[in-house]
Design an enzyme around this catalytic site. Structure first.
Site, PDB file in Angstrom:
ATOM      1  N   LYS A 234       0.700  -1.172   0.152  1.00 33.55           N
ATOM      2  CA  LYS A 234      -0.398  -0.210  -0.700  1.00 33.55           C
ATOM      3  C   LYS A 234       1.130   1.274  -0.020  1.00 33.55           C
ATOM      4  O   LYS A 234       2.028   1.033   0.136  1.00 33.55           O
ATOM      5  CB  LYS A 234      -0.725   0.191   1.136  1.00 33.55           C
ATOM      6  CG  LYS A 234      -2.330  -1.030   0.956  1.00 33.55           C
ATOM      7  CD  LYS A 234      -3.245  -0.884   2.007  1.00 33.55           C
ATOM      8  CE  LYS A 234      -4.359  -1.976   2.154  1.00 33.55           C
ATOM      9  NZ  LYS A 234      -4.641  -2.046   3.519  1.00 33.55           N
TER      10      LYS A 234
ATOM     11  N   TYR B  58     -12.235  -1.768  -3.558  1.00 37.27           N
ATOM     12  CA  TYR B  58     -12.975  -1.560  -2.643  1.00 37.27           C
ATOM     13  C   TYR B  58     -15.169  -1.696  -2.412  1.00 37.27           C
ATOM     14  O   TYR B  58     -15.218  -1.259  -1.261  1.00 37.27           O
ATOM     15  CB  TYR B  58     -12.295  -1.155  -1.589  1.00 37.27           C
ATOM     16  CG  TYR B  58     -10.781  -1.189  -0.714  1.00 37.27           C
ATOM     17  CD1 TYR B  58     -10.764  -2.419  -0.183  1.00 37.27           C
ATOM     18  CD2 TYR B  58      -9.406  -1.104  -1.244  1.00 37.27           C
ATOM     19  CE1 TYR B  58      -9.519  -2.646   0.046  1.00 37.27           C
ATOM     20  CE2 TYR B  58      -8.853  -1.115  -0.741  1.00 37.27           C
ATOM     21  CZ  TYR B  58      -8.934  -2.059   0.166  1.00 37.27           C
ATOM     22  OH  TYR B  58      -7.034  -2.352   0.852  1.00 37.27           O
TER      23      TYR B  58
ATOM     24  N   PHE C 247     -15.247   4.567   6.300  1.00 36.84           N
ATOM     25  CA  PHE C 247     -13.858   4.740   6.329  1.00 36.84           C
ATOM     26  C   PHE C 247     -14.232   4.241   4.903  1.00 36.84           C
ATOM     27  O   PHE C 247     -12.977   4.841   5.032  1.00 36.84           O
ATOM     28  CB  PHE C 247     -13.041   4.096   6.938  1.00 36.84           C
ATOM     29  CG  PHE C 247     -12.906   2.232   7.234  1.00 36.84           C
ATOM     30  CD1 PHE C 247     -12.544   1.789   5.852  1.00 36.84           C
ATOM     31  CD2 PHE C 247     -13.800   1.574   7.990  1.00 36.84           C
ATOM     32  CE1 PHE C 247     -12.985   0.443   5.907  1.00 36.84           C
ATOM     33  CE2 PHE C 247     -14.164   0.580   7.748  1.00 36.84           C
ATOM     34  CZ  PHE C 247     -13.715  -0.410   6.820  1.00 36.84           C
TER      35      PHE C 247
ATOM     36  N   ARG D 228      -2.311 -14.925   5.076  1.00 40.78           N
ATOM     37  CA  ARG D 228      -2.454 -14.032   5.483  1.00 40.78           C
ATOM     38  C   ARG D 228      -1.891 -13.685   7.995  1.00 40.78           C
ATOM     39  O   ARG D 228      -2.511 -12.480   8.287  1.00 40.78           O
ATOM     40  CB  ARG D 228      -4.649 -13.618   6.516  1.00 40.78           C
ATOM     41  CG  ARG D 228      -5.335 -13.225   4.939  1.00 40.78           C
ATOM     42  CD  ARG D 228      -5.546 -12.301   4.455  1.00 40.78           C
ATOM     43  NE  ARG D 228      -5.796 -11.356   6.384  1.00 40.78           N
ATOM     44  CZ  ARG D 228      -6.535 -10.296   5.328  1.00 40.78           C
ATOM     45  NH1 ARG D 228      -7.714 -10.107   4.974  1.00 40.78           N
ATOM     46  NH2 ARG D 228      -7.213 -10.030   6.983  1.00 40.78           N
TER      47      ARG D 228
ATOM     48  N   THR E 271      -5.472  -6.814  10.988  1.00 39.95           N
ATOM     49  CA  THR E 271      -5.882  -5.335  10.442  1.00 39.95           C
ATOM     50  C   THR E 271      -4.967  -3.923  11.065  1.00 39.95           C
ATOM     51  O   THR E 271      -4.553  -3.595   9.932  1.00 39.95           O
ATOM     52  CB  THR E 271      -6.952  -5.215  10.254  1.00 39.95           C
ATOM     53  OG1 THR E 271      -7.709  -6.479   9.677  1.00 39.95           O
ATOM     54  CG2 THR E 271      -7.889  -3.821   9.288  1.00 39.95           C
TER      55      THR E 271
ATOM     56  N   ARG F 273       2.213  -6.097   9.444  1.00 37.10           N
ATOM     57  CA  ARG F 273       2.295  -5.282   9.603  1.00 37.10           C
ATOM     58  C   ARG F 273       2.432  -4.540  11.612  1.00 37.10           C
ATOM     59  O   ARG F 273       2.133  -3.731  11.865  1.00 37.10           O
ATOM     60  CB  ARG F 273       0.408  -4.872   9.537  1.00 37.10           C
ATOM     61  CG  ARG F 273      -0.222  -5.527   8.657  1.00 37.10           C
ATOM     62  CD  ARG F 273      -1.275  -5.323   8.955  1.00 37.10           C
ATOM     63  NE  ARG F 273      -2.634  -5.383   7.093  1.00 37.10           N
ATOM     64  CZ  ARG F 273      -3.230  -6.081   6.694  1.00 37.10           C
ATOM     65  NH1 ARG F 273      -4.185  -6.754   7.775  1.00 37.10           N
ATOM     66  NH2 ARG F 273      -4.452  -5.209   6.120  1.00 37.10           N
TER      67      ARG F 273
ATOM     68  N   ASN G 169      -1.888   0.171   6.583  1.00 37.69           N
ATOM     69  CA  ASN G 169      -1.634  -0.676   7.420  1.00 37.69           C
ATOM     70  C   ASN G 169      -0.470  -2.068   6.461  1.00 37.69           C
ATOM     71  O   ASN G 169       0.061  -2.877   6.186  1.00 37.69           O
ATOM     72  CB  ASN G 169      -2.856  -1.466   8.401  1.00 37.69           C
ATOM     73  CG  ASN G 169      -3.532  -1.642   6.312  1.00 37.69           C
ATOM     74  OD1 ASN G 169      -3.953  -1.450   5.543  1.00 37.69           O
ATOM     75  ND2 ASN G 169      -4.858  -2.573   7.281  1.00 37.69           N
TER      76      ASN G 169
ATOM     77  N   HIS H 115      -2.114  -5.546   1.747  1.00 41.78           N
ATOM     78  CA  HIS H 115      -3.649  -5.778   1.331  1.00 41.78           C
ATOM     79  C   HIS H 115      -3.637  -7.832   0.866  1.00 41.78           C
ATOM     80  O   HIS H 115      -2.690  -8.130   0.464  1.00 41.78           O
ATOM     81  CB  HIS H 115      -4.832  -5.473   0.062  1.00 41.78           C
ATOM     82  CG  HIS H 115      -5.901  -6.143  -0.231  1.00 41.78           C
ATOM     83  ND1 HIS H 115      -6.973  -6.061   0.420  1.00 41.78           N
ATOM     84  CD2 HIS H 115      -5.818  -6.597  -1.171  1.00 41.78           C
ATOM     85  CE1 HIS H 115      -7.263  -7.016   0.169  1.00 41.78           C
ATOM     86  NE2 HIS H 115      -7.100  -7.307  -1.027  1.00 41.78           N
TER      87      HIS H 115
ATOM     88  N   GLU I  98      -9.801 -10.669  -6.949  1.00 45.70           N
ATOM     89  CA  GLU I  98      -9.020  -9.718  -7.213  1.00 45.70           C
ATOM     90  C   GLU I  98      -8.129  -9.961  -8.298  1.00 45.70           C
ATOM     91  O   GLU I  98      -7.199  -8.578  -8.528  1.00 45.70           O
ATOM     92  CB  GLU I  98      -8.402  -9.377  -5.411  1.00 45.70           C
ATOM     93  CG  GLU I  98      -9.772  -9.467  -4.709  1.00 45.70           C
ATOM     94  CD  GLU I  98      -9.171  -8.982  -3.340  1.00 45.70           C
ATOM     95  OE1 GLU I  98     -10.363  -8.790  -2.742  1.00 45.70           O
ATOM     96  OE2 GLU I  98      -8.377  -9.470  -2.172  1.00 45.70           O
TER      97      GLU I  98
HETATM   98  P1  DAT Z   1      -7.875  -6.422   5.948  1.00 44.53           P
HETATM   99  O1  DAT Z   1      -7.468  -5.504   4.982  1.00 44.53           O
HETATM  100  O2  DAT Z   1      -6.856  -7.541   7.223  1.00 44.53           O
HETATM  101  O3  DAT Z   1      -8.604  -7.184   5.307  1.00 44.53           O
HETATM  102  P2  DAT Z   1     -11.084  -5.134   5.997  1.00 44.53           P
HETATM  103  O4  DAT Z   1     -10.836  -6.084   4.801  1.00 44.53           O
HETATM  104  O5  DAT Z   1     -11.427  -5.127   7.250  1.00 44.53           O
HETATM  105  O6  DAT Z   1      -9.458  -5.539   6.115  1.00 44.53           O
HETATM  106  O7  DAT Z   1     -10.615  -3.683   5.742  1.00 44.53           O
HETATM  107  C1  DAT Z   1     -10.199  -3.225   4.728  1.00 44.53           C
HETATM  108  C2  DAT Z   1      -9.557  -2.325   4.802  1.00 44.53           C
HETATM  109  O8  DAT Z   1      -9.388  -0.927   5.638  1.00 44.53           O
HETATM  110  C3  DAT Z   1      -8.323  -2.507   6.102  1.00 44.53           C
HETATM  111  O9  DAT Z   1      -6.960  -2.528   5.342  1.00 44.53           O
HETATM  112  C4  DAT Z   1      -7.407  -0.823   6.419  1.00 44.53           C
HETATM  113  C5  DAT Z   1      -9.296   0.034   6.568  1.00 44.53           C
HETATM  114  N1  DAT Z   1      -9.939  -0.404   7.694  1.00 44.53           N
HETATM  115  C6  DAT Z   1     -10.700  -1.742   7.713  1.00 44.53           C
HETATM  116  N2  DAT Z   1     -11.434  -0.923   9.323  1.00 44.53           N
HETATM  117  C7  DAT Z   1     -11.183   0.191   9.649  1.00 44.53           C
HETATM  118  C8  DAT Z   1     -11.412   1.285  10.516  1.00 44.53           C
HETATM  119  N3  DAT Z   1     -12.077   1.029  11.394  1.00 44.53           N
HETATM  120  N4  DAT Z   1     -11.021   2.549  10.691  1.00 44.53           N
HETATM  121  C9  DAT Z   1     -10.394   2.782   9.572  1.00 44.53           C
HETATM  122  N5  DAT Z   1      -9.693   2.034   7.766  1.00 44.53           N
HETATM  123  C10 DAT Z   1      -9.808   0.895   8.339  1.00 44.53           C
HETATM  124 MG    MG Z   2     -10.010  -7.468   3.483  1.00 39.12          MG
END
Ligand code: DAT
Ligand code: MG
Length: 140
Positions: free
Chosen positions: A11, A51, A59, A87, A93, A104, A114, A117, A128
Protein backbone atom coordinates in the site's frame (compact mmCIF):
# COMPACT_ATOMS: atom_id res chain seq x y z
CA UNK A 1 -2.30 -29.48 -0.52
CA UNK A 2 -2.13 -28.06 -4.03
CA UNK A 3 -0.48 -24.77 -4.89
CA UNK A 4 -2.76 -21.82 -4.34
CA UNK A 5 -2.63 -18.18 -5.45
CA UNK A 6 -3.52 -15.04 -3.56
CA UNK A 7 -3.57 -11.35 -4.32
CA UNK A 8 -1.49 -8.75 -2.48
CA UNK A 9 -1.11 -4.97 -2.53
CA UNK A 10 1.85 -3.15 -1.03
CA UNK A 11 0.00 0.00 0.00
CA UNK A 12 0.92 3.71 -0.35
CA UNK A 13 2.31 4.12 3.18
CA UNK A 14 4.83 1.37 2.42
CA UNK A 15 5.84 2.39 -1.12
CA UNK A 16 6.29 5.97 0.13
CA UNK A 17 8.68 4.81 2.87
CA UNK A 18 10.65 2.60 0.42
CA UNK A 19 9.64 -0.64 2.19
CA UNK A 20 8.75 -2.66 -0.92
CA UNK A 21 11.81 -4.90 -0.76
CA UNK A 22 11.50 -5.58 2.97
CA UNK A 23 7.85 -6.58 2.54
CA UNK A 24 8.58 -8.83 -0.44
CA UNK A 25 11.33 -10.50 1.63
CA UNK A 26 8.69 -11.40 4.25
CA UNK A 27 6.56 -13.10 1.58
CA UNK A 28 9.53 -15.02 0.17
CA UNK A 29 10.77 -16.07 3.62
CA UNK A 30 7.30 -17.54 4.25
CA UNK A 31 7.56 -19.64 1.09
CA UNK A 32 5.32 -17.46 -1.06
CA UNK A 33 6.56 -16.96 -4.63
CA UNK A 34 5.92 -13.71 -6.56
CA UNK A 35 4.41 -14.92 -9.86
CA UNK A 36 3.17 -11.49 -11.01
CA UNK A 37 4.04 -7.95 -9.95
CA UNK A 38 3.50 -4.40 -11.13
CA UNK A 39 3.74 -0.91 -9.73
CA UNK A 40 0.67 1.17 -10.53
CA UNK A 41 -0.98 4.38 -9.40
CA UNK A 42 -4.60 3.36 -8.86
CA UNK A 43 -7.37 5.54 -10.24
CA UNK A 44 -10.24 6.54 -7.97
CA UNK A 45 -12.56 4.31 -10.02
CA UNK A 46 -10.22 1.32 -9.55
CA UNK A 47 -9.92 1.87 -5.80
CA UNK A 48 -13.69 2.30 -5.39
CA UNK A 49 -14.34 -0.83 -7.45
CA UNK A 50 -11.71 -2.91 -5.70
CA UNK A 51 -12.98 -1.97 -2.23
CA UNK A 52 -16.65 -1.96 -3.27
CA UNK A 53 -17.46 -4.48 -0.53
CA UNK A 54 -16.63 -1.77 2.04
CA UNK A 55 -18.60 1.07 0.42
CA UNK A 56 -21.10 1.38 3.27
CA UNK A 57 -18.40 1.47 5.95
CA UNK A 58 -17.64 4.84 7.60
CA UNK A 59 -13.98 4.68 6.59
CA UNK A 60 -14.65 4.05 2.85
CA UNK A 61 -13.84 7.59 1.66
CA UNK A 62 -10.66 7.72 3.71
CA UNK A 63 -9.65 4.26 2.45
CA UNK A 64 -10.09 5.23 -1.22
CA UNK A 65 -8.26 8.56 -0.77
CA UNK A 66 -5.38 6.71 0.89
CA UNK A 67 -5.16 3.99 -1.78
CA UNK A 68 -4.78 6.59 -4.55
CA UNK A 69 -2.41 8.88 -2.63
CA UNK A 70 0.81 7.21 -3.86
CA UNK A 71 1.74 4.30 -6.14
CA UNK A 72 1.13 0.74 -4.98
CA UNK A 73 2.62 -2.63 -5.94
CA UNK A 74 0.03 -5.24 -6.89
CA UNK A 75 1.19 -8.86 -6.82
CA UNK A 76 0.10 -12.45 -7.19
CA UNK A 77 1.66 -14.74 -4.57
CA UNK A 78 1.76 -18.51 -5.04
CA UNK A 79 2.43 -21.27 -2.56
CA UNK A 80 0.93 -24.00 -0.41
CA UNK A 81 -2.09 -22.56 1.37
CA UNK A 82 -1.16 -19.12 0.01
CA UNK A 83 -4.30 -17.25 1.09
CA UNK A 84 -4.03 -18.20 4.76
CA UNK A 85 -0.24 -18.04 4.78
CA UNK A 86 -0.28 -14.50 3.41
CA UNK A 87 -2.84 -13.41 6.03
CA UNK A 88 -0.55 -14.88 8.69
CA UNK A 89 2.51 -13.03 7.38
CA UNK A 90 0.49 -9.78 7.12
CA UNK A 91 -0.80 -9.84 10.70
CA UNK A 92 -4.03 -8.34 12.08
CA UNK A 93 -5.69 -5.37 10.33
CA UNK A 94 -4.92 -3.15 13.32
CA UNK A 95 -1.13 -3.11 13.84
CA UNK A 96 -1.68 -2.72 17.60
CA UNK A 97 -3.14 -6.25 17.52
CA UNK A 98 -0.69 -7.77 15.03
CA UNK A 99 1.64 -10.57 16.16
CA UNK A 100 5.40 -10.09 16.46
CA UNK A 101 7.28 -10.56 13.21
CA UNK A 102 4.30 -9.81 10.98
CA UNK A 103 4.43 -7.13 8.26
CA UNK A 104 1.79 -4.98 9.94
CA UNK A 105 3.45 -5.23 13.36
CA UNK A 106 6.79 -4.15 11.90
CA UNK A 107 5.71 -1.58 9.32
CA UNK A 108 2.07 -0.44 9.59
CA UNK A 109 1.36 3.09 10.84
CA UNK A 110 -2.29 2.69 11.81
CA UNK A 111 -5.41 0.59 11.13
CA UNK A 112 -5.92 2.55 7.90
CA UNK A 113 -2.31 2.91 6.77
CA UNK A 114 -1.48 -0.72 7.31
CA UNK A 115 1.08 -1.40 4.56
CA UNK A 116 -0.49 -4.43 2.84
CA UNK A 117 -3.70 -5.85 1.46
CA UNK A 118 -4.23 -9.61 1.16
CA UNK A 119 -7.20 -11.62 -0.11
CA UNK A 120 -9.33 -13.16 2.65
CA UNK A 121 -10.45 -16.37 0.84
CA UNK A 122 -9.64 -18.37 -2.31
CA UNK A 123 -12.79 -17.05 -4.05
CA UNK A 124 -11.96 -13.39 -3.38
CA UNK A 125 -8.34 -14.08 -4.36
CA UNK A 126 -9.47 -15.25 -7.81
CA UNK A 127 -11.65 -12.15 -8.26
CA UNK A 128 -8.98 -9.75 -7.03
CA UNK A 129 -6.27 -11.30 -9.24
CA UNK A 130 -8.56 -10.86 -12.27
CA UNK A 131 -9.25 -7.26 -11.30
CA UNK A 132 -5.60 -6.32 -11.87
CA UNK A 133 -3.93 -9.04 -13.97
CA UNK A 134 -4.46 -10.85 -17.25
CA UNK A 135 -3.52 -14.55 -17.42
CA UNK A 136 -0.53 -13.64 -19.60
CA UNK A 137 0.91 -11.40 -16.86
CA UNK A 138 1.06 -14.29 -14.37
CA UNK A 139 4.14 -16.46 -14.81
CA UNK A 140 4.20 -19.39 -12.41
P1 DAT B 1 -7.96 -6.38 5.97
O1 DAT B 1 -7.19 -5.39 5.11
O2 DAT B 1 -7.15 -6.88 7.13
O3 DAT B 1 -8.57 -7.50 5.15
P2 DAT B 1 -10.64 -5.23 6.12
O4 DAT B 1 -10.95 -6.01 4.88
O5 DAT B 1 -11.57 -5.36 7.28
O6 DAT B 1 -9.16 -5.56 6.64
O7 DAT B 1 -10.57 -3.68 5.76
C1 DAT B 1 -9.96 -3.24 4.55
C2 DAT B 1 -9.11 -2.04 4.84
O8 DAT B 1 -9.93 -0.96 5.27
C3 DAT B 1 -8.09 -2.23 5.97
O9 DAT B 1 -6.90 -2.86 5.53
C4 DAT B 1 -7.85 -0.82 6.38
C5 DAT B 1 -9.22 -0.17 6.24
N1 DAT B 1 -9.95 -0.22 7.52
C6 DAT B 1 -10.56 -1.30 8.08
N2 DAT B 1 -11.11 -0.98 9.25
C7 DAT B 1 -10.85 0.34 9.44
C8 DAT B 1 -11.15 1.28 10.47
N3 DAT B 1 -11.83 0.91 11.56
N4 DAT B 1 -10.70 2.54 10.32
C9 DAT B 1 -10.02 2.94 9.22
N5 DAT B 1 -9.70 2.10 8.21
C10 DAT B 1 -10.11 0.83 8.32
MG1 MG C 1 -10.09 -7.51 3.76
Amino acid sequence: MALERTFSIIKPDATKRNLTGKIIAKFEEAGLRIVASKRIHMTRAQAEGFYGVHKERPFFGELVDFMISEPVVVQVLEGENAVAKNREVMGATNPAEAAEGTIRKEFALSIGENSVHGSDAPETAAEEIKFFFTDAEIVG
